[in-house]
Design an enzyme around this catalytic site. Structure first.
Site, PDB file in Angstrom:
ATOM      1  N   SER A  53       0.875  -1.187   0.000  1.00  0.00           N
ATOM      2  CA  SER A  53       0.000   0.000   0.000  1.00  0.00           C
ATOM      3  C   SER A  53       0.902   1.223   0.000  1.00  0.00           C
ATOM      4  O   SER A  53       2.082   1.130   0.385  1.00  0.00           O
ATOM      5  CB  SER A  53      -0.847  -0.011   1.276  1.00  0.00           C
ATOM      6  N   TYR A 108      -2.962  -1.334  10.408  1.00  0.00           N
ATOM      7  CA  TYR A 108      -2.827  -1.458   8.950  1.00  0.00           C
ATOM      8  C   TYR A 108      -1.493  -0.863   8.484  1.00  0.00           C
ATOM      9  O   TYR A 108      -0.744  -1.497   7.736  1.00  0.00           O
ATOM     10  CB  TYR A 108      -3.999  -0.735   8.278  1.00  0.00           C
TER      11      TYR A 108
HETATM   12  P1  NAD Z   1     -11.189  -6.495  -0.710  1.00  0.00           P
HETATM   13  O1  NAD Z   1     -11.813  -6.329   0.630  1.00  0.00           O
HETATM   14  O2  NAD Z   1     -12.015  -6.367  -1.931  1.00  0.00           O
HETATM   15  O3  NAD Z   1     -10.457  -7.904  -0.818  1.00  0.00           O
HETATM   16  C1  NAD Z   1      -9.830  -8.512   0.261  1.00  0.00           C
HETATM   17  C2  NAD Z   1      -9.653  -9.978  -0.043  1.00  0.00           C
HETATM   18  O4  NAD Z   1      -8.928 -10.559   1.048  1.00  0.00           O
HETATM   19  C3  NAD Z   1     -10.961 -10.762  -0.162  1.00  0.00           C
HETATM   20  O5  NAD Z   1     -10.809 -11.721  -1.209  1.00  0.00           O
HETATM   21  C4  NAD Z   1     -11.062 -11.524   1.166  1.00  0.00           C
HETATM   22  O6  NAD Z   1     -11.732 -12.791   1.034  1.00  0.00           O
HETATM   23  C5  NAD Z   1      -9.594 -11.759   1.439  1.00  0.00           C
HETATM   24  N1  NAD Z   1      -9.307 -11.999   2.841  1.00  0.00           N
HETATM   25  C6  NAD Z   1      -9.637 -11.243   3.923  1.00  0.00           C
HETATM   26  N2  NAD Z   1      -9.203 -11.857   5.038  1.00  0.00           N
HETATM   27  C7  NAD Z   1      -8.592 -13.003   4.652  1.00  0.00           C
HETATM   28  C8  NAD Z   1      -7.936 -14.055   5.330  1.00  0.00           C
HETATM   29  N3  NAD Z   1      -7.855 -14.070   6.668  1.00  0.00           N
HETATM   30  N4  NAD Z   1      -7.426 -15.084   4.598  1.00  0.00           N
HETATM   31  C9  NAD Z   1      -7.534 -15.096   3.250  1.00  0.00           C
HETATM   32  N5  NAD Z   1      -8.138 -14.126   2.555  1.00  0.00           N
HETATM   33  C10 NAD Z   1      -8.653 -13.109   3.249  1.00  0.00           C
HETATM   34  O7  NAD Z   1      -9.995  -5.451  -0.714  1.00  0.00           O
HETATM   35  P2  NAD Z   1      -8.959  -4.948  -1.835  1.00  0.00           P
HETATM   36  O8  NAD Z   1      -9.043  -3.486  -1.846  1.00  0.00           O
HETATM   37  O9  NAD Z   1      -9.076  -5.711  -3.093  1.00  0.00           O
HETATM   38  O10 NAD Z   1      -7.606  -5.310  -1.077  1.00  0.00           O
HETATM   39  C11 NAD Z   1      -6.663  -6.244  -1.543  1.00  0.00           C
HETATM   40  C12 NAD Z   1      -5.293  -5.843  -1.043  1.00  0.00           C
HETATM   41  O11 NAD Z   1      -4.955  -4.557  -1.584  1.00  0.00           O
HETATM   42  C13 NAD Z   1      -5.181  -5.701   0.470  1.00  0.00           C
HETATM   43  O12 NAD Z   1      -3.957  -6.255   0.907  1.00  0.00           O
HETATM   44  C14 NAD Z   1      -5.188  -4.210   0.683  1.00  0.00           C
HETATM   45  O13 NAD Z   1      -4.515  -3.815   1.852  1.00  0.00           O
HETATM   46  C15 NAD Z   1      -4.465  -3.736  -0.569  1.00  0.00           C
HETATM   47  N6  NAD Z   1      -4.701  -2.341  -0.879  1.00  0.00           N
HETATM   48  C16 NAD Z   1      -5.937  -1.914  -1.263  1.00  0.00           C
HETATM   49  C17 NAD Z   1      -6.114  -0.564  -1.548  1.00  0.00           C
HETATM   50  C18 NAD Z   1      -7.445  -0.006  -1.979  1.00  0.00           C
HETATM   51  O14 NAD Z   1      -7.587   1.222  -2.035  1.00  0.00           O
HETATM   52  N7  NAD Z   1      -8.417  -0.821  -2.315  1.00  0.00           N
HETATM   53  C19 NAD Z   1      -5.051   0.333  -1.424  1.00  0.00           C
HETATM   54  C20 NAD Z   1      -3.819  -0.143  -1.017  1.00  0.00           C
HETATM   55  C21 NAD Z   1      -3.639  -1.489  -0.741  1.00  0.00           C
END
Ligand code: NAD
Length: 270
Positions: A151, A164
């Site tokens: 991130s 986080y």
């Molecule tokens: P999201 O909530 O759509 O997806 C999260 C995924 O993680 C889901 O598939 C969920 O089933 C899975 N998950 C949650 N807990 C879990 C566990 N204990 N074991 C296995 N799987 C688990 O969110 P996203 O935005 O797609 O996030 C994905 C990654 O991207 C994360 O690591 C998040 O920190 C990172 N990220 C997202 C953003 C953003 O703005 N969306 C920005 C920076 C980083």
């Protein structure tokens, strides 16, 4: 472009958002993809539906798919899913550590249980999966690739989200340390640092036009990113186009890491 033709990949947290976009982009590039996810009972039905759709798309691209449900923070469950993938396919070439959660709370109110939960998924989970992948990569010729979803908060503080921010800073040094430890043995380890991306993790502002406008106003490029834009960076890091890159985090954030408050030279005005 099918830069991942015949490769075998595992994407954690691949049921929604960025993870699902990665799974689909990898299949577009020719990779067979195992999707891991973990959902609460309330979310189970919707999640299964989303996963089934992603699997259909993977098959439409002529690739193999499998689903391996597990909590990545659980050591036994992680060993089980790697066993399932390697038993079924005989190999794994690419691990994407994407699963992640966040919880907001003033730091003085963060419970130890919530702290452990966020660190458990985002950092311990990434470590446990990386360790299993490395064991497999070392057991055969050809090395392998690990890509962590970090991130912008790997380097930008995030008040109100201490667990986080701590977890993502940890992912940064997990990436660099593994990259250095295994570079000579054919294993490349990199990370992607997304900014604000339109996924379910950002429900709090996605459906509120006022909050969404506020988010956009902070981003130099002037808009939030899409999961597909982030998946494209993962595809690059999984492919031979990045063969000479290891230990790096590529920030795909519309300029958020550029200190946007310095767009104007306010600090030098007389
Ligand atoms: P999201 O909530 O759509 O997806 C999260 C995924 O993680 C889901 O598939 C969920 O089933 C899975 N998950 C949650 N807990 C879990 C566990 N204990 N074991 C296995 N799987 C688990 O969110 P996203 O935005 O797609 O996030 C994905 C990654 O991207 C994360 O690591 C998040 O920190 C990172 N990220 C997202 C953003 C953003 O703005 N969306 C920005 C920076 C980083």
């Amino acid at each position: 472009m099918r830069r991942l033709e015949g490769k075998y990949a595992l994407v954690t947290g691949g049921s929604t958002g960025i993870g699902r976009a990665i799974a689909i982009r990898f299949a577009e590039e020719g990779a067979n993809v195992a999707i891991n996810y973990h959902s609460s009972r309330e979310e189970a039905e919707i999640t299964e539906d989303e996963v089934n759709k992603a699997c259909r798309v993977i098959r439409e691209h002529g690739c193999r798919e499998m689903v391996v449900k597990a909590n990545v923070a659980d050591e036994t469950a992680v060993a089980r899913i790697f066993g399932e993938v390697i038993d079924a396919w005989g190999r794994l070439d690419i691990l994407v550590n994407n699963a992640g959660i966040q919880k907001t709370s003033p730091t003085e109110e963060v419970t130890a249980a919530d702290y452990d939960k966020v660190l458990g998924v985002n950092l311990r989970g990434a470590f446990l999966c990386a360790r299993e992948a490395i064991r497999h990569f070392l057991s055969r010729d050809g090395g392998g690739i690990i890509i962590n979803n970090s991130s912008v908060h790997q380097i930008i503080p995030k008040p109100g989200y201490t667990p986080y921010a701590v977890s993502k800073a940890g992912v940064g040094n997990l990436t660099r340390t593994l990259a250095l430890e295994y570079a000579a043995r054919g294993i490349r380890v990199n990370a992607v640092g997304p900014g604000a991306i339109e996924t379910p993790i950002n429900r709090a502002w996605l459906d509120d036009p006022e909050k969404k406008a506020l988010v956009k106003s902070h981003i130099p490029i002037g808009r939030a990113g899409t999961p597909e834009e982030i998946a494209a960076v993962f595809a690059f890091l999984a492919s031979d186009d990045s063969a000479y890159i290891t230990g790096q985090t590529i920030y795909a954030c519309g300029g958020l890491t550029l200190y946007p408050d310095f767009r104007t030279a306010w600090s030098s005005q007389g």
